[in-house]
Design a protein around this motif. Structure first.
Motif, PDB file in Angstrom:
ATOM      1  N   LEU A   1       0.814  -1.217   0.000  1.00 28.23           N
ATOM      2  CA  LEU A   1       0.000   0.000   0.000  1.00 28.23           C
ATOM      3  C   LEU A   1       0.843   1.261   0.000  1.00 28.23           C
ATOM      4  CD1 LEU A   1      -2.898  -0.361   2.590  1.00 28.23           C
ATOM      5  CD2 LEU A   1      -3.095   0.098   0.150  1.00 28.23           C
ATOM      6  N   PHE A   2       1.822   1.287   0.895  1.00 24.05           N
ATOM      7  CA  PHE A   2       2.619   2.505   1.059  1.00 24.05           C
ATOM      8  C   PHE A   2       3.614   2.713  -0.079  1.00 24.05           C
ATOM      9  CE2 PHE A   2       0.828   2.362   5.294  1.00 24.05           C
ATOM     10  CZ  PHE A   2       0.648   3.711   5.584  1.00 24.05           C
ATOM     11  N   ASN A   3       3.599   1.822  -1.044  1.00 23.26           N
ATOM     12  CA  ASN A   3       4.399   2.001  -2.253  1.00 23.26           C
ATOM     13  C   ASN A   3       3.529   2.184  -3.494  1.00 23.26           C
ATOM     14  OD1 ASN A   3       7.402   1.772  -1.705  1.00 23.26           O
ATOM     15  ND2 ASN A   3       6.591   0.067  -0.518  1.00 23.26           N
ATOM     16  N   CYS A   4       2.212   2.344  -3.289  1.00 23.03           N
ATOM     17  CA  CYS A   4       1.291   2.535  -4.412  1.00 23.03           C
ATOM     18  C   CYS A   4       1.140   4.017  -4.731  1.00 23.03           C
ATOM     19  CB  CYS A   4      -0.080   1.947  -4.080  1.00 23.03           C
ATOM     20  SG  CYS A   4      -0.153   0.161  -4.242  1.00 23.03           S
TER      21      CYS A   4
ATOM     22  N   LYS B   1       0.908  11.869   0.778  1.00 25.72           N
ATOM     23  CA  LYS B   1       1.324  12.326   2.112  1.00 25.72           C
ATOM     24  C   LYS B   1       0.079  12.745   2.884  1.00 25.72           C
ATOM     25  CE  LYS B   1       6.095  13.181   1.569  1.00 25.72           C
ATOM     26  NZ  LYS B   1       6.537  11.833   1.778  1.00 25.72           N
ATOM     27  N   GLY B   2      -0.056  12.227   4.086  1.00 26.42           N
ATOM     28  CA  GLY B   2      -1.220  12.534   4.899  1.00 26.42           C
ATOM     29  C   GLY B   2      -2.327  11.503   4.834  1.00 26.42           C
ATOM     30  N   THR B   3      -2.237  10.548   3.888  1.00 29.30           N
ATOM     31  CA  THR B   3      -3.239   9.468   3.851  1.00 29.30           C
ATOM     32  C   THR B   3      -3.200   8.712   5.176  1.00 29.30           C
ATOM     33  OG1 THR B   3      -3.150   9.181   1.451  1.00 29.30           O
ATOM     34  CG2 THR B   3      -3.896   7.301   2.735  1.00 29.30           C
ATOM     35  N   ILE B   4      -4.372   8.439   5.727  1.00 33.06           N
ATOM     36  CA  ILE B   4      -4.469   7.682   6.978  1.00 33.06           C
ATOM     37  C   ILE B   4      -4.936   6.266   6.657  1.00 33.06           C
ATOM     38  CG2 ILE B   4      -5.708   7.462   9.168  1.00 33.06           C
ATOM     39  CD1 ILE B   4      -5.708  10.528   9.306  1.00 33.06           C
ATOM     40  N   VAL B   5      -4.175   5.288   7.127  1.00 32.95           N
ATOM     41  CA  VAL B   5      -4.529   3.878   6.973  1.00 32.95           C
ATOM     42  C   VAL B   5      -4.961   3.364   8.343  1.00 32.95           C
ATOM     43  CG1 VAL B   5      -3.727   1.578   6.325  1.00 32.95           C
ATOM     44  CG2 VAL B   5      -2.902   3.584   5.068  1.00 32.95           C
TER      45      VAL B   5
ATOM     46  N   ILE C   1       9.680   3.178   8.066  1.00 28.81           N
ATOM     47  CA  ILE C   1      10.216   4.358   7.379  1.00 28.81           C
ATOM     48  C   ILE C   1       9.183   4.989   6.445  1.00 28.81           C
ATOM     49  CG2 ILE C   1      12.652   3.674   7.492  1.00 28.81           C
ATOM     50  CD1 ILE C   1      12.349   2.790   4.524  1.00 28.81           C
ATOM     51  N   LEU C   2       8.154   4.224   6.075  1.00 31.58           N
ATOM     52  CA  LEU C   2       7.117   4.741   5.192  1.00 31.58           C
ATOM     53  C   LEU C   2       5.949   5.379   5.943  1.00 31.58           C
ATOM     54  CD1 LEU C   2       6.944   1.750   2.678  1.00 31.58           C
ATOM     55  CD2 LEU C   2       7.961   3.993   2.262  1.00 31.58           C
ATOM     56  N   TRP C   3       5.736   4.973   7.183  1.00 29.55           N
ATOM     57  CA  TRP C   3       4.586   5.496   7.914  1.00 29.55           C
ATOM     58  C   TRP C   3       4.916   5.749   9.377  1.00 29.55           C
ATOM     59  CZ3 TRP C   3       4.279   0.260   6.170  1.00 29.55           C
ATOM     60  CH2 TRP C   3       4.369  -0.703   7.180  1.00 29.55           C
ATOM     61  N   ASP C   4       4.090   6.596   9.968  1.00 23.99           N
ATOM     62  CA  ASP C   4       4.169   6.886  11.395  1.00 23.99           C
ATOM     63  C   ASP C   4       2.877   6.388  12.037  1.00 23.99           C
ATOM     64  OD1 ASP C   4       5.198   7.787  13.745  1.00 23.99           O
ATOM     65  OD2 ASP C   4       5.332   9.885  13.144  1.00 23.99           O
TER      66      ASP C   4
ATOM     67  N   LEU D   1      -7.367  -0.982  16.965  1.00 22.71           N
ATOM     68  CA  LEU D   1      -7.279  -0.104  15.803  1.00 22.71           C
ATOM     69  C   LEU D   1      -5.937   0.616  15.847  1.00 22.71           C
ATOM     70  CD1 LEU D   1     -10.809   1.583  15.805  1.00 22.71           C
ATOM     71  CD2 LEU D   1      -9.995  -0.196  14.229  1.00 22.71           C
ATOM     72  N   THR D   2      -5.170   0.475  14.785  1.00 21.61           N
ATOM     73  CA  THR D   2      -3.914   1.219  14.656  1.00 21.61           C
ATOM     74  C   THR D   2      -4.053   2.147  13.455  1.00 21.61           C
ATOM     75  OG1 THR D   2      -2.636  -0.607  15.595  1.00 21.61           O
ATOM     76  CG2 THR D   2      -1.412   1.054  14.383  1.00 21.61           C
ATOM     77  N   PHE D   3      -3.914   3.439  13.722  1.00 22.49           N
ATOM     78  CA  PHE D   3      -4.022   4.454  12.679  1.00 22.49           C
ATOM     79  C   PHE D   3      -2.615   4.823  12.241  1.00 22.49           C
ATOM     80  CE2 PHE D   3      -7.846   4.655  15.064  1.00 22.49           C
ATOM     81  CZ  PHE D   3      -8.839   5.193  14.254  1.00 22.49           C
ATOM     82  N   LEU D   4      -2.347   4.619  10.960  1.00 19.48           N
ATOM     83  CA  LEU D   4      -1.029   4.931  10.387  1.00 19.48           C
ATOM     84  C   LEU D   4      -1.189   6.130   9.461  1.00 19.48           C
ATOM     85  CD1 LEU D   4      -0.038   1.297   9.344  1.00 19.48           C
ATOM     86  CD2 LEU D   4       0.418   2.426  11.526  1.00 19.48           C
ATOM     87  N   ILE D   5      -0.146   6.942   9.381  1.00 22.26           N
ATOM     88  CA  ILE D   5      -0.181   8.086   8.466  1.00 22.26           C
ATOM     89  C   ILE D   5       1.030   8.043   7.560  1.00 22.26           C
ATOM     90  CG2 ILE D   5       0.923   9.660  10.122  1.00 22.26           C
ATOM     91  CD1 ILE D   5      -1.066  11.821   8.958  1.00 22.26           C
ATOM     92  N   TYR D   6       0.808   8.290   6.280  1.00 27.93           N
ATOM     93  CA  TYR D   6       1.882   8.277   5.284  1.00 27.93           C
ATOM     94  C   TYR D   6       2.715   9.527   5.454  1.00 27.93           C
ATOM     95  CZ  TYR D   6       4.092   7.757   0.681  1.00 27.93           C
ATOM     96  OH  TYR D   6       4.986   7.607  -0.336  1.00 27.93           O
TER      97      TYR D   6
END
Length: 196
Positions: A149-152, A157-161, A175-178, A190-195
């Motif tokens: 996903l994080f390579n699509c 920037k700012g997309t929340i997964v 390194i791709l998400w926080d 629930l884990t919210f990741l941000i690009y």
């Protein structure tokens, strides 16, 4: 076994007879949309492993502009579309909704051509604001799908997964998400990741 599946607000949805389908609980859905609040309005929403579409329906009800749901089970994908098409004022919004019967592991590969039947002719031009990831809990799909996903090119920037997963799984910063937020509800996390 069929479940008594309802949306926030009480509207009933059709559910699946498939014993392997585990709909996101009402408590978890309420939590997600309380956390996201009005940021869902006018957003592009991608629902991966969508099942019968409860999360996609909630996104619609919270004002998402475009909704794409990916579900490989043919029966579940039909129910997902039926549930979305049962929502209020849908006749004016059908062109904003796409349910794709495809394997998420294949669909999220970074450099594949994602063709759509009619509504979204070029997925490479869509940037999703929110991506919901909810594979079966006992699979090891999370790491693979997240890295794909994080390579699509449909992520920005700012997309929340938002990952729904079991309590035992710990999704770590990459390194791709926080990590934006982590919440626990019963047996679900629930884990919210941000690009970044």
């Amino acid at each position: 076994m069929k479940t008594n599946l309802r949306l926030i607000g009480g509207r009933r949805l059709e559910s699946s007879n498939n014993i392997f389908t585990r709909p996101t609980t009402l408590i978890v859905r309420e939590a997600i949309f309380n956390i996201l609040k009005n940021t869902v309005e006018n957003s592009n929403w991608l629902d991966l492993f969508s099942g019968t579409g409860a999360v996609s329906c909630e996104a619609y009800n919270h004002g998402a502009k475009k909704i794409v749901a990916i579900e490989k089970n043919k029966n579940n994908s039909k129910i997902c579309l039926k549930n979305l098409y049962s929502l209020p004022n849908i006749d004016n919004r059908k062109n904003d909704i796409e349910v794709i019967c495809k394997d998420v592991l294949i669909w999220t590969k970074p450099n594949i051509e994602r063709k759509s039947s009619s509504k979204f002719n070029d997925f490479n031009k869509i940037k999703f604001d929110f991506i919901y990831l909810d594979p079966p809990y006992k699979t090891n799909y999370y790491e693979l799908v997240l890295n794909q996903l994080f390579n699509c090119n449909f992520i920005r920037k700012g997309t929340i997964v938002i990952c729904e997963h079991s309590l035992e799984l710990d999704i770590r910063k990459n390194i791709l998400w926080d990590i934006y937020d982590v919440r626990t509800y019963g047996q679900s996390k629930l884990t919210f990741l941000i690009y970044i």
